[in-house]
Design a protein around this motif. Structure first.
Motif, PDB file in Angstrom:
ATOM      1  N   ALA A  29       0.850  -1.183   0.000  1.00 52.19           N
ATOM      2  CA  ALA A  29       0.000   0.000   0.000  1.00 52.19           C
ATOM      3  C   ALA A  29       0.884   1.229   0.000  1.00 52.19           C
ATOM      4  O   ALA A  29       2.086   1.151   0.294  1.00 52.19           O
ATOM      5  CB  ALA A  29      -0.937  -0.001   1.209  1.00 52.19           C
ATOM      6  N   GLN A  30       0.277   2.350  -0.307  1.00 55.77           N
ATOM      7  CA  GLN A  30       0.962   3.639  -0.250  1.00 55.77           C
ATOM      8  C   GLN A  30       0.747   4.258   1.128  1.00 55.77           C
ATOM      9  O   GLN A  30      -0.222   3.942   1.835  1.00 55.77           O
ATOM     10  CB  GLN A  30       0.397   4.573  -1.316  1.00 55.77           C
ATOM     11  CG  GLN A  30       0.561   4.095  -2.741  1.00 55.77           C
ATOM     12  CD  GLN A  30       1.978   4.247  -3.234  1.00 55.77           C
ATOM     13  OE1 GLN A  30       2.669   5.221  -2.911  1.00 55.77           O
ATOM     14  NE2 GLN A  30       2.446   3.282  -4.003  1.00 55.77           N
ATOM     15  N   GLY A  53       9.999  -6.039  11.922  1.00 59.72           N
ATOM     16  CA  GLY A  53      10.342  -5.111  10.869  1.00 59.72           C
ATOM     17  C   GLY A  53      11.657  -5.409  10.184  1.00 59.72           C
ATOM     18  O   GLY A  53      12.484  -6.172  10.696  1.00 59.72           O
ATOM     19  N   PRO A  54      11.891  -4.798   9.036  1.00 60.79           N
ATOM     20  CA  PRO A  54      13.124  -5.052   8.271  1.00 60.79           C
ATOM     21  C   PRO A  54      14.376  -4.612   9.007  1.00 60.79           C
ATOM     22  O   PRO A  54      15.429  -5.234   8.848  1.00 60.79           O
ATOM     23  CB  PRO A  54      12.905  -4.259   6.981  1.00 60.79           C
ATOM     24  CG  PRO A  54      11.844  -3.265   7.307  1.00 60.79           C
ATOM     25  CD  PRO A  54      10.990  -3.883   8.348  1.00 60.79           C
ATOM     26  N   PRO A 104       5.491   4.151   6.089  1.00 60.96           N
ATOM     27  CA  PRO A 104       6.569   3.227   5.709  1.00 60.96           C
ATOM     28  C   PRO A 104       7.145   2.445   6.889  1.00 60.96           C
ATOM     29  O   PRO A 104       7.535   1.283   6.721  1.00 60.96           O
ATOM     30  CB  PRO A 104       7.604   4.170   5.088  1.00 60.96           C
ATOM     31  CG  PRO A 104       6.776   5.259   4.481  1.00 60.96           C
ATOM     32  CD  PRO A 104       5.653   5.474   5.467  1.00 60.96           C
ATOM     33  N   ASN A 105       7.192   3.029   8.082  1.00 61.67           N
ATOM     34  CA  ASN A 105       7.747   2.277   9.203  1.00 61.67           C
ATOM     35  C   ASN A 105       6.774   1.252   9.767  1.00 61.67           C
ATOM     36  O   ASN A 105       7.085   0.572  10.750  1.00 61.67           O
ATOM     37  CB  ASN A 105       8.269   3.207  10.312  1.00 61.67           C
ATOM     38  CG  ASN A 105       7.206   4.106  10.871  1.00 61.67           C
ATOM     39  OD1 ASN A 105       6.030   3.991  10.520  1.00 61.67           O
ATOM     40  ND2 ASN A 105       7.599   5.010  11.759  1.00 61.67           N
ATOM     41  N   THR A 119       2.358 -12.621   7.726  1.00 58.75           N
ATOM     42  CA  THR A 119       1.991 -12.070   6.425  1.00 58.75           C
ATOM     43  C   THR A 119       2.706 -10.735   6.269  1.00 58.75           C
ATOM     44  O   THR A 119       2.798  -9.949   7.210  1.00 58.75           O
ATOM     45  CB  THR A 119       0.453 -11.909   6.312  1.00 58.75           C
ATOM     46  OG1 THR A 119       0.113 -11.494   4.991  1.00 58.75           O
ATOM     47  CG2 THR A 119      -0.098 -10.890   7.305  1.00 58.75           C
ATOM     48  N   LEU A 120       3.240 -10.497   5.062  1.00 58.88           N
ATOM     49  CA  LEU A 120       4.076  -9.331   4.822  1.00 58.88           C
ATOM     50  C   LEU A 120       3.226  -8.121   4.449  1.00 58.88           C
ATOM     51  O   LEU A 120       2.358  -8.200   3.580  1.00 58.88           O
ATOM     52  CB  LEU A 120       5.081  -9.628   3.715  1.00 58.88           C
ATOM     53  CG  LEU A 120       6.001  -8.484   3.304  1.00 58.88           C
ATOM     54  CD1 LEU A 120       6.907  -8.065   4.458  1.00 58.88           C
ATOM     55  CD2 LEU A 120       6.839  -8.894   2.088  1.00 58.88           C
ATOM     56  N   VAL A 121       3.517  -7.007   5.105  1.00 58.58           N
ATOM     57  CA  VAL A 121       2.907  -5.718   4.781  1.00 58.58           C
ATOM     58  C   VAL A 121       4.027  -4.766   4.373  1.00 58.58           C
ATOM     59  O   VAL A 121       4.994  -4.588   5.121  1.00 58.58           O
ATOM     60  CB  VAL A 121       2.134  -5.144   5.993  1.00 58.58           C
ATOM     61  CG1 VAL A 121       1.676  -3.724   5.715  1.00 58.58           C
ATOM     62  CG2 VAL A 121       0.947  -6.043   6.328  1.00 58.58           C
ATOM     63  N   THR A 122       3.889  -4.187   3.185  1.00 58.04           N
ATOM     64  CA  THR A 122       4.903  -3.271   2.665  1.00 58.04           C
ATOM     65  C   THR A 122       4.249  -1.939   2.341  1.00 58.04           C
ATOM     66  O   THR A 122       3.310  -1.890   1.546  1.00 58.04           O
ATOM     67  CB  THR A 122       5.565  -3.837   1.401  1.00 58.04           C
ATOM     68  OG1 THR A 122       6.117  -5.120   1.690  1.00 58.04           O
ATOM     69  CG2 THR A 122       6.678  -2.907   0.927  1.00 58.04           C
TER      70      THR A 122
END
Length: 135
Positions: free
Chosen positions: A12-13, A40-41, A93-94, A129-132
């Motif tokens: 998502a944006q 988180g990454p 984004p975070n 599940t990945l959220v970006t």
């Protein structure tokens, strides 16, 4: 034995919304707490395994939220369908992370499950599940 399976992740944006679901199978019995955690990454890059507590809800419907998501995320449990939900709004984004649902049987205050070591107290986990979120 309780099994958990997340769905609803994706991209998502910034400023948009996403809704995560976690299907629950097995017997939760009378007292339980369900929660969402995320990894988180940044933590993954440095090899930190700690999962951040995002939101939690117990069998009485009492909820708790991590400071970074208060006012933006809403946790709920559809008892009839036995689905744990996380509605995420104004994503940033975070918020990018792998999101996990988790369950602990017994009387555990939702706020207690979101403490820095709260993840270690959970009995059951989904696979994530990945959220970006992009800016």
């Amino acid at each position: 034995q309780v099994q958990l399976m997340e769905s609803g992740g994706g991209s998502a944006q910034a400023g948009e919304s996403l809704k995560l679901s976690c299907g629950i199978s097995g017997n939760l019995y009378r007292d339980y707490t369900l929660a969402w955690f995320r990894h988180g990454p940044a933590e993954r890059r440095v090899g930190v395994a700690r999962r951040e507590g995002v939101a939690a809800i117990d069998n009485d419907g009492t909820t708790a939220y991590g400071n970074s998501v208060k006012g933006r995320f809403t946790i709920s449990h559809d008892v009839a369908k036995n689905i744990l939900l996380l509605e995420m709004t104004n994503l940033q984004p975070n918020d990018t992370a792998i999101y996990y649902c988790a369950a602990v049987l017994g009387t555990v205050p939702p706020a207690g499950s979101l403490t820095p070591n709260g993840a270690s107290g959970m009995d059951y986990w989904g696979k994530g599940t990945l959220v970006t979120i992009s800016s």
